[in-house]
Write a protein that holds these residues in place. Structure first.
Motif, mmCIF file in Angstrom:
data_model
loop_
_atom_site.group_PDB
_atom_site.id
_atom_site.type_symbol
_atom_site.label_atom_id
_atom_site.label_comp_id
_atom_site.label_asym_id
_atom_site.label_seq_id
_atom_site.Cartn_x
_atom_site.Cartn_y
_atom_site.Cartn_z
ATOM 1 N N LYS A 23 1.508 -5.733 8.453
ATOM 2 C CA LYS A 23 0.680 -4.621 8.373
ATOM 3 C C LYS A 23 -0.538 -3.886 7.295
ATOM 4 O O LYS A 23 -0.944 -3.344 7.217
ATOM 5 C CB LYS A 23 1.372 -3.453 8.857
ATOM 6 C CG LYS A 23 1.847 -3.815 10.390
ATOM 7 C CD LYS A 23 2.616 -2.506 11.127
ATOM 8 C CE LYS A 23 4.135 -1.898 11.154
ATOM 9 N NZ LYS A 23 4.265 -1.030 11.916
ATOM 10 N N SER A 24 -0.289 -5.394 6.401
ATOM 11 C CA SER A 24 -1.303 -4.611 5.022
ATOM 12 C C SER A 24 -2.634 -4.789 5.002
ATOM 13 O O SER A 24 -2.962 -6.482 4.968
ATOM 14 C CB SER A 24 -0.844 -5.053 3.735
ATOM 15 O OG SER A 24 0.147 -4.190 3.584
ATOM 16 N N VAL A 25 -3.749 -4.470 6.526
ATOM 17 C CA VAL A 25 -4.898 -5.420 6.732
ATOM 18 C C VAL A 25 -6.208 -4.545 6.440
ATOM 19 O O VAL A 25 -7.210 -5.098 7.498
ATOM 20 C CB VAL A 25 -4.749 -5.953 7.959
ATOM 21 C CG1 VAL A 25 -3.613 -7.659 8.221
ATOM 22 C CG2 VAL A 25 -4.440 -4.987 9.095
ATOM 23 N N PHE B 105 -4.617 3.864 3.442
ATOM 24 C CA PHE B 105 -6.294 3.497 2.922
ATOM 25 C C PHE B 105 -5.785 1.881 1.912
ATOM 26 O O PHE B 105 -4.698 2.095 1.400
ATOM 27 C CB PHE B 105 -6.635 5.034 1.322
ATOM 28 C CG PHE B 105 -7.230 3.997 0.560
ATOM 29 C CD1 PHE B 105 -9.268 3.610 0.598
ATOM 30 C CD2 PHE B 105 -6.575 3.382 -0.927
ATOM 31 C CE1 PHE B 105 -9.430 3.023 -0.616
ATOM 32 C CE2 PHE B 105 -7.455 2.684 -1.569
ATOM 33 C CZ PHE B 105 -9.062 2.548 -1.538
ATOM 34 N N GLY B 106 -6.920 0.948 1.930
ATOM 35 C CA GLY B 106 -6.877 -0.198 1.918
ATOM 36 C C GLY B 106 -7.619 -1.183 0.713
ATOM 37 O O GLY B 106 -8.792 -0.465 0.780
ATOM 38 N N GLU C 82 -3.061 -7.874 -0.120
ATOM 39 C CA GLU C 82 -4.066 -6.015 -0.185
ATOM 40 C C GLU C 82 -2.634 -5.520 -0.184
ATOM 41 O O GLU C 82 -1.374 -5.867 0.346
ATOM 42 C CB GLU C 82 -4.434 -6.179 1.584
ATOM 43 C CG GLU C 82 -4.365 -4.466 1.899
ATOM 44 C CD GLU C 82 -5.884 -5.124 2.879
ATOM 45 O OE1 GLU C 82 -6.246 -5.518 3.689
ATOM 46 O OE2 GLU C 82 -5.094 -4.088 3.608
ATOM 47 N N LEU C 83 -3.205 -4.173 -0.801
ATOM 48 C CA LEU C 83 -2.367 -2.873 -0.637
ATOM 49 C C LEU C 83 -2.963 -1.663 0.106
ATOM 50 O O LEU C 83 -4.271 -0.802 -0.352
ATOM 51 C CB LEU C 83 -2.610 -2.555 -1.877
ATOM 52 C CG LEU C 83 -1.227 -1.248 -2.683
ATOM 53 C CD1 LEU C 83 -0.087 -1.740 -1.960
ATOM 54 C CD2 LEU C 83 -1.670 -0.919 -3.886
ATOM 55 N N ASP C 84 -1.985 -1.360 0.787
ATOM 56 C CA ASP C 84 -2.817 -0.168 1.777
ATOM 57 C C ASP C 84 -1.526 0.937 1.042
ATOM 58 O O ASP C 84 -0.096 1.233 1.175
ATOM 59 C CB ASP C 84 -2.234 -0.955 2.949
ATOM 60 C CG ASP C 84 -3.279 -1.304 3.501
ATOM 61 O OD1 ASP C 84 -4.279 -1.738 2.873
ATOM 62 O OD2 ASP C 84 -3.396 -1.767 4.951
ATOM 63 N N LEU C 85 -2.023 2.312 1.845
ATOM 64 C CA LEU C 85 -1.276 3.347 1.415
ATOM 65 C C LEU C 85 -1.444 3.819 2.939
ATOM 66 O O LEU C 85 -2.855 4.550 3.182
ATOM 67 C CB LEU C 85 -2.053 4.393 0.300
ATOM 68 C CG LEU C 85 -1.926 4.453 -1.108
ATOM 69 C CD1 LEU C 85 -2.947 4.788 -2.266
ATOM 70 C CD2 LEU C 85 -1.093 3.608 -1.431
ATOM 71 N N ALA D 11 1.979 0.071 0.995
ATOM 72 C CA ALA D 11 2.714 -1.611 1.797
ATOM 73 C C ALA D 11 1.821 -2.373 1.244
ATOM 74 O O ALA D 11 0.939 -2.533 0.366
ATOM 75 C CB ALA D 11 2.430 -1.374 3.299
ATOM 76 N N PHE D 12 2.099 -3.595 0.876
ATOM 77 C CA PHE D 12 2.192 -4.666 0.662
ATOM 78 C C PHE D 12 1.859 -6.826 1.101
ATOM 79 O O PHE D 12 3.115 -6.641 1.759
ATOM 80 C CB PHE D 12 1.962 -4.656 -1.137
ATOM 81 C CG PHE D 12 2.197 -5.786 -1.786
ATOM 82 C CD1 PHE D 12 0.860 -6.137 -2.330
ATOM 83 C CD2 PHE D 12 2.469 -7.610 -1.558
ATOM 84 C CE1 PHE D 12 -0.589 -7.372 -2.652
ATOM 85 C CE2 PHE D 12 1.463 -8.192 -2.541
ATOM 86 C CZ PHE D 12 0.857 -8.627 -3.076
ATOM 87 N N GLY D 13 0.872 -6.777 0.630
ATOM 88 C CA GLY D 13 1.157 -7.889 2.187
ATOM 89 C C GLY D 13 0.054 -9.327 1.388
ATOM 90 O O GLY D 13 -0.565 -8.684 0.345
ATOM 91 N N PHE D 14 0.640 -10.128 1.606
ATOM 92 C CA PHE D 14 -0.119 -11.572 1.378
ATOM 93 C C PHE D 14 -0.265 -12.397 2.312
ATOM 94 O O PHE D 14 0.299 -12.703 3.155
ATOM 95 C CB PHE D 14 0.209 -12.122 -0.341
ATOM 96 C CG PHE D 14 1.024 -12.905 0.068
ATOM 97 C CD1 PHE D 14 1.329 -14.684 0.657
ATOM 98 C CD2 PHE D 14 2.034 -11.827 0.288
ATOM 99 C CE1 PHE D 14 2.873 -15.399 0.585
ATOM 100 C CE2 PHE D 14 3.961 -13.370 0.137
ATOM 101 C CZ PHE D 14 3.979 -14.126 1.026
#
Length: 362
Positions: free
Chosen positions: A49-51, A243-244, A260-263, A284-287
Motif C-alpha cells: 500500500k505504498s503508492v 505522505f510518500g 516508494e516509502l510512505d508514512l 511502509a515500503f514497497g517496490f
C-alpha cells in the motif's frame, strides 16, 4: 457437516461482535469507518500500500485523487477479495476520465460485507424448544461512494485532488447509518522524484445512525449481558494523513524499478512503531520491478506494530506483501497475497483486480 457447523459458529460470533460494536458506539471514535482504510487494487496491495506518491491511474480515486490528472482516456477498475475464510467479502469498482488537458474526474464504489449471518435470537422458544425454522439470515455491509476531482496547478509538476465520500452502513434490520466526508491530496514531481500527500477525513467524516429499537431490543434480550442502554447515534471519524516519496530507476535495458516509502499517520496514540500523544506513524515500503511495462513483480512491507506478549515482553510485528501483474493492450490483471485486515495473525487474503484502459480499444 463439521465445516458447515464451523461456518455457522463463525457467523454467529460475527453477529455478536456486530451487535456489541453498535452497542458501544461513541460520539467520537478513533476507528470508525475502518473499512475505508483497507485499500483497493491488487497492485497497491502487492507494494504494501505504498503508492500515495506514484499512483497515476483510476485507482488514484482512493489512494491520491491528484494522480488522476495523468490518465489520458477512460479507465475502469474492478477488485475482489475475501477475508476470514471467505465469510467477509470486499469489492471495489472504479471509473475515471479526463475532463480536459488539466483536470480529471473519477467515481468509485466500495463494499465490505458479511452475508447470510445467522439470527438465532428466536432459535429457542419460551418453552425451551429448539426450532431451526426460526433462524433468519441477514447481512451486515458497509458501502462508500467516492467522487474524486483532480487538477494541475500553475506550478509545474504540482497537482491537487479532492475526494468526496458518501458512506452507508447497515446491520440487517437492526441499524443503519449515512455519513459524509472529504479527502484532499497533492502530488509533486521534480527531477524524477515523486511526492504525495493524502489527507483523509479532513472535515472529520460524519456518520448518523438510525436504530430500530424493537429489533435491537429483541437481539439484546437473546444475548446475555447485552442489555445496556441504546447506542449513541452519531460518529465522527478522526482525520488521518499519508505522505510518500517515490523514484523510478532503470535497472538494465527493458527492466525498471519503482520504489516508494510512505508514512501513514494517525493523530492519536496507537501501537504503531512511532507513537506519541500527538501523532502515531506507521512506515511502509514497497517496490515494483517491471519488464517493458508489461510484466510486474511487487513486494512490500508495512503495518509495523509494537506488540505486548502474554508475559509482558515487547516485540515488533510487521506485515509482508507479495504481488504479480500482467498488462497487454489495455488490459491489466494483478494479484496480491496480503492481509487485508492488517490485524494480528489473521489469515492472508488472495486479492485480484482488473484494470481497463479504453485508449487501447479506440
Amino acid at each position: 457437516m463439521c465445516e458447515h457447523k464451523n461456518i455457522a459458529l463463525k457467523k454467529t460470533i460475527i453477529l455478536l461482535i456486530l451487535i456489541s460494536q453498535v452497542s458501544f458506539s461513541q460520539t467520537l471514535r478513533k476507528y470508525s469507518n475502518e473499512f475505508l482504510n483497507i485499500g483497493v487494487d491488487a497492485a497497491a496491495f502487492g507494494m504494501g500500500k505504498s503508492v500515495v506518491a506514484s499512483t497515476s491511474d483510476v485507482n488514484s480515486i482512493y489512494w491520491n485523487p491528484a494522480g488522476l490528472v495523468h490518465i489520458k482516456d477512460y479507465q475502469g477498475s474492478l477488485m475482489h477479495a475475501e477475508y476470514f475464510a471467505g465469510i467477509a467479502k470486499y469489492d471495489y469498482a472504479g471509473f475515471a476520465m479526463p475532463i480536459d488537458d488539466e483536470s480529471a474526474l473519477g467515481f468509485a464504489l466500495i463494499r465490505f460485507g458479511v452475508d447470510d449471518i445467522l439470527d438465532t435470537a428466536e432459535l429457542i422458544d419460551s418453552q425451551g424448544n429448539i426450532d431451526y425454522n426460526r433462524i433468519n439470515l441477514f447481512s451486515a455491509a458497509d458501502y462508500a461512494l467516492n467522487i474524486a476531482y483532480a487538477r494541475q496547478l500553475p506550478v509545474q509538476g504540482l497537482n491537487i485532488g479532492f475526494n468526496g465520500k458518501i458512506v452507508h452502513r447497515n446491520i440487517g434490520d437492526f441499524a443503519s447509518s449515512w455519513g459524509f466526508g472529504l479527502d484532499a491530496s497533492l502530488q509533486f514531481e521534480r527531477n524524477d522524484w515523486l511526492f504525495g500527500l493524502m489527507l483523509r477525513d479532513i472535515t472529520t467524516t460524519f456518520n448518523a445512525w438510525s436504530i430500530n429499537e424493537e429489533e435491537f431490543a429483541r437481539i439484546q434480550n437473546a444475548v446475555p449481558d447485552q442489555n445496556q442502554e441504546s447506542p449513541e447515534t452519531v460518529e465522527l471519524t478522526l482525520p488521518k494523513a499519508q505522505f510518500g516519496m517515490a523514484k523510478k530507476f532503470e535497472i538494465v535495458r527493458d527492466f525498471n524499478l519503482l520504489t516508494e516509502l510512505d508514512l501513514n499517520m494517525r493523530f492519536t496514540k496507537t501501537n504503531d512503531i512511532i507513537s506519541t500523544g500527538f501523532v502515531s506513524i506507521d512506515p511502509a515500503f514497497g517496490f515494483q520491478i517491471d519488464y517493458i511495462d508489461m510484466v510486474f513483480l511487487r513486494g512490500g512491507i508495512g503495518n509495523f506494530q509494537n506488540v505486548t506478549e502474554f508475559d509482558n515482553s515487547k516485540s515488533l510485528s510487521m506485515q509482508p506483501n507479495l504481488g504479480v501483474g500482467f498488462k497487454y493492450q489495455g488490459i491489466q490483471i494483478d494479484y496480491a497475497l496480503t492481509n487485508i485486515g492488517s490485524v494480528g495473525n489473521a489469515l492472508y487474503s488472495n486479492v485480484f483486480s482488473v484494470k481497463l484502459d479504453f485508449d487501447y480499444f479506440r
